[in-house]
Design a protein around this motif. Sequence first.
Motif: not given
Lengths: 321, 506
Positions: B113, B139-140, B142-147, B184-185, B188
């Motif tokens: 991420a 943004a992607c 960030g989303i990968i990081e959250i996952s 991460a948030i 995004i």
Amino acid sequence: MNILSKGNRTMMDAEKRNANKPMKIKLTAGDIVFNILNYAFFTLFTLLCFFPFYYIFINTISSNDLVRRGLITFWPQQLTISNYVAMSDVNDLWGSLAITILRTIIGTALMVFGSALAGYLMTKQEMWHRKLWYRMLVITMYFNAGLIPTYLNLNMLGLTNTFLVYIIPAIVSPYNIILVKTYIESIPGEIEESAFIDGAGYWTIFYKIIWPLSKPILATIAIFGAVGHWNSFQDSLIYNANAPELYTLQHRLYVYLNSSSNLGAIMSSSTGGEIGSLAESLNTKVLQYTISMVTIIPIMLVYPFMQRYFESGIMLGAVKG
Amino acid sequence: MAIFANPSSKNSPVNFGNNKVVTETPKTMGEKISDIVFWFLRGLTVINVIMLFFPTFNPAKICEEISRNLSLFTCGVSYDSVTTNVGRALTRGWLPEEAFKLLSLSSIIIILACVVLAVGGCMSLGNVKLKKIGVIVSACGGIIEISGLFGLNNAKTLLENAEKPEKAGEIFLPDMFYAYLVIAIFVILLSVAIFFMLPKLTKVMKCEMEGKYKLFLMMLPFVALTFVFSYLPLYGWRYAFFDYKSGETLTMDKFVGFKWFTQLFQNAATKKDVLRVIKNTLAMSALGIGTSWLPMVFAIFLAEIKNTAFRRIVQTFTTIPNFISWVLVYAIALAIFSTDGFVNTFLTNNLGIPTDTNYLLSSDHMWIKMLAWGTWKGLGWSAIVYIASITGIDQQLYEAATVDGAGRFHKMWYITIPELIPTYMVLLLMSVANILSNGMDQYLVFSNAVNKNSIEVLDLYVYNLGIGNGLIPMSTVIGMVKSVISVILLFSANGISKLVRGQSIV
């Protein structure tokens, strides 16, 4: 470039000039004495530099029995290559040799490519904050955090006891980058300009124009970089102390030199059964000599090629942007 | 093309790239605001990437038995280092292996991420189209990081449901987990905000970037490497203020302030050691500086030899020692001077004087011996710079002097030496600036129990203290003081050079 401003003409020029000069009319007694002393001194010093290598070499190719009794002093006797053949039984040595060759090739290649690219980029005035990056690079030549913080840093990054510690920190070499930068600045700008007008981008200009044109300086840093990698010993000693399989050749030699009493044990452990015959044929002294020769020979092989680059090589120590 | 007005300028052979801006449409309000917001996004990205490498900021330390010294990067790269403390618990099945595998995998995802975020950050330097794609990429990321963080949370749940969770020590979500989540948030949110701030794309628009940013991005890997390997170690200076032993973890309760600095000057034993080491260092440096004229004299007298072949041979063989390592020099020293080395066997067998002295096992005249080895190794090589200078001297000067009746030594003294002095001065000033750094290879290979006291120089002392004895804070302190003094010396030498010669050496 202040140091070499007077040294740009080559030795060859000077020799030609000397040849054209009229011969000295007469040598005085003082001249003769001076010449004799001068030649004597240089002969002596040259022998001093040469003899140790010769001495080690003749001891490795002479009968081990004579070597043990200390009878090989000035010329080899009862020639044999058994010592070099026996080297193949020292397992650790071949691992170290492979590691050293690998790091020399990979490390030098990456360093040369990195220096070429970074040197080229550093000539580009229009780069965003170029001066800042340049200063950041140059400062590191004169200032470092010290041995222990550097070690702890590499440890923190997980690079200790890995092969990568030989390669990655050595990619960026400020000296070489400055050297390449200075060289590229001496290439006429028009060449680059015309390529740019023809629509070439930075990459194209770099490897179609800059790379081929700066080959002389790249060869210089490559050969000195390679010798540096081959000779390096500190990084292996400090960062890879707990990974004997990654010891460089110099480090391995250092270990052998320091544990001469254990050499017999090293030999026997690496050969398994045939302890007796090997311990018989290879005494510690000869083993040290032979490993030393294995370490020196590659340097001697590239040495004649290196001499061409001496003149530009001294700039390595002298040029400051 | 005004940029090409001065192509002969030495420092800027070519100065193009600024003219590569294609569309010069005025910026919209949203674009202007987005330029500012972008700096926050890039800042977050850089912070996030840096955090990967610091053990302090490890969100994957979800239980006590994961070492404090692991960074998130190490957790991802090396599964073994994560499980070092729980190896037994894993083999007995007390703790589920899946938990640690999931943890490692999640770490890799977060690293990935960060890479994606970095790519997005780089793209944000381009034109509007690149920027738009860049924020989508960010943004992607960030989303990968959250996952990835979600994976860490699952690993924690797995651990809690283990057969014997107490084997992992206290299980918790570290503060850094939430820090990563917040970052991460934010990434995004900022990306989405910027996406709507940027003007709509026209069909004809291409991905483009200004030359100055392109060059910067090409340079970025080198800047990063320099930062990581030359500036990041400065972070290690903090050890100088802690009571730290090798392998332990650094906590605030071990903070001791300037204890080590004062101990350097107050503790009698340390003081004695340091004084001895400094004496060695200064003595050997002084001897080196005192003999620094030798290469110059070597070159001058070599130039007096008219036989070219002889001169070639001399140069070839006297330069070789410079290209072998100090370990090999030591091997040579052993071959010549040890008990069964050349000197002893020669005296015994050829001259009939039975001896078996080991010349390397004595502490007499250590400074001189080290100087001799240094000279043996370096003299021929150091002379090359002077030889090159001598060949560059105008021969007419010598001819004129000969006509005026000058002898050989007159010419050396009044022509050659004055021509070489500027070079000599630069090298001399450099060696004065390096007075505390004699390197450690030479002294390390030659040192043994007998001569240790008279051979230990500052660099070697730091090595012995830090790596050998594990006294990390003390050796860091000495290294720090040395670094600072060296820089001061360098700038003083540079100042002197500027004052006297009007040229700087740095």
